[in-house]
Design an enzyme around this catalytic site. Structure first.
Site, PDB file in Angstrom:
ATOM      1  N   GLN A 170      38.307  41.338  42.507  1.00 24.37           N
ATOM      2  CA  GLN A 170      37.684  41.634  43.480  1.00 24.37           C
ATOM      3  C   GLN A 170      38.072  43.068  43.999  1.00 24.37           C
ATOM      4  OE1 GLN A 170      37.966  38.360  46.503  1.00 24.37           O
ATOM      5  NE2 GLN A 170      37.176  36.927  45.020  1.00 24.37           N
ATOM      6  N   GLY A 227      35.162  35.378  49.778  1.00 18.19           N
ATOM      7  CA  GLY A 227      36.051  36.440  49.471  1.00 18.19           C
ATOM      8  C   GLY A 227      35.496  37.659  48.634  1.00 18.19           C
ATOM      9  N   ASP A 278      41.434  30.597  38.610  1.00 24.32           N
ATOM     10  CA  ASP A 278      40.465  29.535  39.331  1.00 24.32           C
ATOM     11  C   ASP A 278      40.755  28.075  38.921  1.00 24.32           C
ATOM     12  OD1 ASP A 278      39.496  31.317  41.089  1.00 24.32           O
ATOM     13  OD2 ASP A 278      37.804  31.782  39.960  1.00 24.32           O
ATOM     14  N   SER A 293      43.289  41.774  40.507  1.00 22.67           N
ATOM     15  CA  SER A 293      42.418  41.023  41.332  1.00 22.67           C
ATOM     16  C   SER A 293      41.005  41.749  40.897  1.00 22.67           C
ATOM     17  CB  SER A 293      42.538  41.207  42.689  1.00 22.67           C
ATOM     18  OG  SER A 293      41.503  40.986  43.454  1.00 22.67           O
ATOM     19  N   ARG A 323      27.425  39.811  41.912  1.00 24.92           N
ATOM     20  CA  ARG A 323      27.621  41.447  41.014  1.00 24.92           C
ATOM     21  C   ARG A 323      26.035  41.625  40.989  1.00 24.92           C
ATOM     22  NH1 ARG A 323      32.607  39.041  40.711  1.00 24.92           N
ATOM     23  NH2 ARG A 323      34.117  40.604  40.433  1.00 24.92           N
ATOM     24  N   ARG A 350      42.554  35.757  54.911  1.00 26.12           N
ATOM     25  CA  ARG A 350      42.977  36.254  53.432  1.00 26.12           C
ATOM     26  C   ARG A 350      43.366  37.676  53.487  1.00 26.12           C
ATOM     27  NH1 ARG A 350      38.774  33.485  49.513  1.00 26.12           N
ATOM     28  NH2 ARG A 350      40.182  34.089  48.044  1.00 26.12           N
ATOM     29  N   LYS A 383      29.044  32.124  39.787  1.00 21.61           N
ATOM     30  CA  LYS A 383      29.235  32.513  41.183  1.00 21.61           C
ATOM     31  C   LYS A 383      29.608  34.302  41.018  1.00 21.61           C
ATOM     32  CE  LYS A 383      32.718  30.698  43.654  1.00 21.61           C
ATOM     33  NZ  LYS A 383      33.294  31.966  44.753  1.00 21.61           N
ATOM     34  N   SER A 384      30.475  34.443  40.243  1.00 20.57           N
ATOM     35  CA  SER A 384      30.922  36.049  40.004  1.00 20.57           C
ATOM     36  C   SER A 384      30.002  36.960  39.478  1.00 20.57           C
ATOM     37  CB  SER A 384      32.190  35.926  39.188  1.00 20.57           C
ATOM     38  OG  SER A 384      33.330  35.428  39.830  1.00 20.57           O
ATOM     39  N   LYS A 392      44.151  31.989  48.190  1.00 22.05           N
ATOM     40  CA  LYS A 392      42.749  31.283  47.924  1.00 22.05           C
ATOM     41  C   LYS A 392      42.120  30.805  49.076  1.00 22.05           C
ATOM     42  CE  LYS A 392      42.536  33.191  43.987  1.00 22.05           C
ATOM     43  NZ  LYS A 392      41.753  34.449  43.843  1.00 22.05           N
TER      44      LYS A 392
HETATM   45  C1  S3P Z   1      36.624  36.539  41.755  1.00 23.11           C
HETATM   46  C2  S3P Z   1      37.764  37.071  41.380  1.00 23.11           C
HETATM   47  C3  S3P Z   1      38.988  36.109  41.687  1.00 23.11           C
HETATM   48  C4  S3P Z   1      38.654  34.745  41.767  1.00 23.11           C
HETATM   49  C5  S3P Z   1      37.462  34.433  42.494  1.00 23.11           C
HETATM   50  C6  S3P Z   1      36.379  35.264  42.253  1.00 23.11           C
HETATM   51  C7  S3P Z   1      35.595  37.640  41.556  1.00 23.11           C
HETATM   52  O1  S3P Z   1      39.623  36.589  42.921  1.00 23.11           O
HETATM   53  O2  S3P Z   1      39.692  33.837  42.033  1.00 23.11           O
HETATM   54  O3  S3P Z   1      37.320  32.929  42.508  1.00 23.11           O
HETATM   55  O4  S3P Z   1      34.331  37.135  41.558  1.00 23.11           O
HETATM   56  O5  S3P Z   1      35.647  38.649  41.443  1.00 23.11           O
HETATM   57  P1  S3P Z   1      40.731  37.708  42.910  1.00 23.11           P
HETATM   58  O6  S3P Z   1      40.134  38.925  42.763  1.00 23.11           O
HETATM   59  O7  S3P Z   1      41.208  37.381  44.659  1.00 23.11           O
HETATM   60  O8  S3P Z   1      41.852  37.305  42.074  1.00 23.11           O
END
Ligand code: S3P
Length: 420
Positions: free
Chosen positions: A165, A91, A306, A163, A24, A119, A19-20, A333
């Site tokens: 993100q 998020g 996670d 983070s 990107r 959030r 997913k991450s 979260k």
């Molecule tokens: C993610 C970063 C994490 C993670 C989320 C995915 C990402 O969140 O918990 O599931 O893809 O960058 P945070 O950046 O809020 O820690």
């Protein structure tokens, strides 16, 4: 969805694309020049939200199964969307897109579902404001109204929270800032943005001067989705399970180290992948008995963030239990996971103690059957489905459809490898 107790897990599976990494790949391909083919794009709803938002920003996208073809519009070639951009439950979509939109010359609004609108967003509002982007919201939560005075100013920024993100939001904004934008991380987080930017030709020491060129990408399977299967196989003696083509980026594999430390057999055979991320086939073998204690605190909390829901379930099965501290981020979260983990484990009659302000401990416990509400959180739904396999008489997962956020088909795959 009722998940009954299991004897073991056996077989060979694949899990959806990461997913991450998928978020990107899609966003950076959209900012590049040329056409990118992304293979094994994550099938869940979060990554579909990213594609939908990019489409509404004028990016040509074709989807065929899990292959996504994106024709880049360049770093500042996005079009003003007709309405607010709905990031759904995601998020990552909202925070990373905010970085891209900060560098566009039009106004836009980012919003999401009821969970996402609760959030915290100040963590991106502050650095983007320093870069001269304006994000307006009366409450530091979405909906966020984006407006910028271009060009953005490059910054060197040290976030308060660990983070990925937040880091990624700033780096993506940095592509449209004059000069070199840098993020200094107090605690390292997943580095997928940095890797993907370099794959598309960016120079991380000169982000503002970087051009992005289309380049095909293979997305490996999501280790955070594989984690539920690895945990279940590790806890059920006699299990042997192979998970093929999983991402093994070192910023994501702390979970494997934890399981190894309590005696789970984990073999990794590295395989080649056309992309910036390493991948491997993982084989899990269960010991007769789990030994030792799981301790998660400090920098390790960020590396395992996670996986804490499923590790809490594993904690009920190992001799020394689990102790989690420094987990404030768990409370912001998709749901307050700290609260839900503690309450749901208690409802299964596990021995659980809160460790204020942001931790808890669990002792080795027999799990009795229970109703586990997903509370709109995919990882909670999957963690307690696995708790069902380990329990006396099973778990009813309420609103199981939330697994579709990251893992459509989760329950079918789980059933296909479960021996009773
Ligand atoms: C993610 C970063 C994490 C993670 C989320 C995915 C990402 O969140 O918990 O599931 O893809 O960058 P945070 O950046 O809020 O820690």
């Amino acid at each position: 969805m009722r998940v009954l107790p299991a004897k073991s897990l056996e077989g060979s599976i694949t899990v959806p694309g990461d997913k991450s990494i998928s978020h990107r790949a899609a966003m950076i391909a959209a900012m590049a020049e040329g056409t990118t083919v992304i293979r094994n794009y994550a099938s869940g709803r979060d990554c579909a939200s990213t594609l939908k938002c990019l489409w509404e920003l004028g990016v040509p996208i074709e989807v065929s199964g899990t292959t996504v073809t994106i024709t880049g519009v360049g770093k500042q070639g996005f079009q003003k969307p007709v309405g607010p951009l709905d990031c759904g439950n995601s998020g990552t979509t909202l925070r990373l897109l905010a970085g891209i939109l900060a560098g566009q010359s039009f106004e836009s609004i980012l919003t999401g579902d009821e969970s996402l609108k609760k959030r915290p967003m100040y963590r991106i509002i502050e650095p983007l404001a320093e870069m001269k982007a304006m994000l307006l919201s009366p409450f530091n939560t979405a909906p966020l109204k984006m407006r910028s005075r271009l060009p953005l100013r490059a910054i060197e920024y040290t976030p308060d929270v660990a983070s990925a993100q937040v880091k990624s939001c700033i780096l993506l904004a940095g592509l449209n800032a004059e000069g070199s934008t840098r993020v200094i991380e107090p605690v390292p987080t997943r580095d997928h943005t940095e890797r993907m930017l370099e794959w598309f030709g960016a120079d991380l020491d000169n982000l503002g001067g970087s051009e992005l060129t289309a380049r095909d990408v293979d997305i490996p399977g999501d280790i955070s989705s594989a984690a539920f299967f690895i945990a279940a196989a590790g806890c059920l003696p006699g299990s042997r399970l192979e998970i093929k083509n999983v991402g093994i980026n070192p910023t994501r594999t702390a979970f494997l180290d934890v399981l190894r430390s309590i005696g789970v057999g984990i073999d990794i055979e590295e395989i080649s992948a056309d992309g910036p991320e390493p991948a491997g086939n993982i084989t899990v073998t269960a010991p007769d008995q789990l030994i030792g204690k799981i301790t998660i605190e400090g920098a390790r909390t960020a590396a395992l963030i996670d996986e804490i829901p499923i590790l809490s379930v594993v904690g009920t099965q190992t001799e020394g239990g689990i102790e989690v501290r420094d987990a404030k981020e768990l409370t912001v979260k998709e749901v307050n996971r700290l609260l839900v983990i503690v309450d749901t484990l208690r409802s299964m009659l596990a021995w659980v103690k809160e460790l204020p302000p942001d931790g808890f401990m669990v002792r080795q416990s027999k799990l009795s059957g229970a109703v586990a509400h997903s509370f709109g959180d995919h990882r909670i739904a999957m963690a307690f489905a696995i708790a069902g396999l380990l329990s006396d008489d099973g778990v009813f997962v309420e609103e199981p459809e939330w697994v579709d956020i990251s893992y459509p088909g989760f329950f079918d795959i789980l059933e296909s490898v479960t021996k009773r």
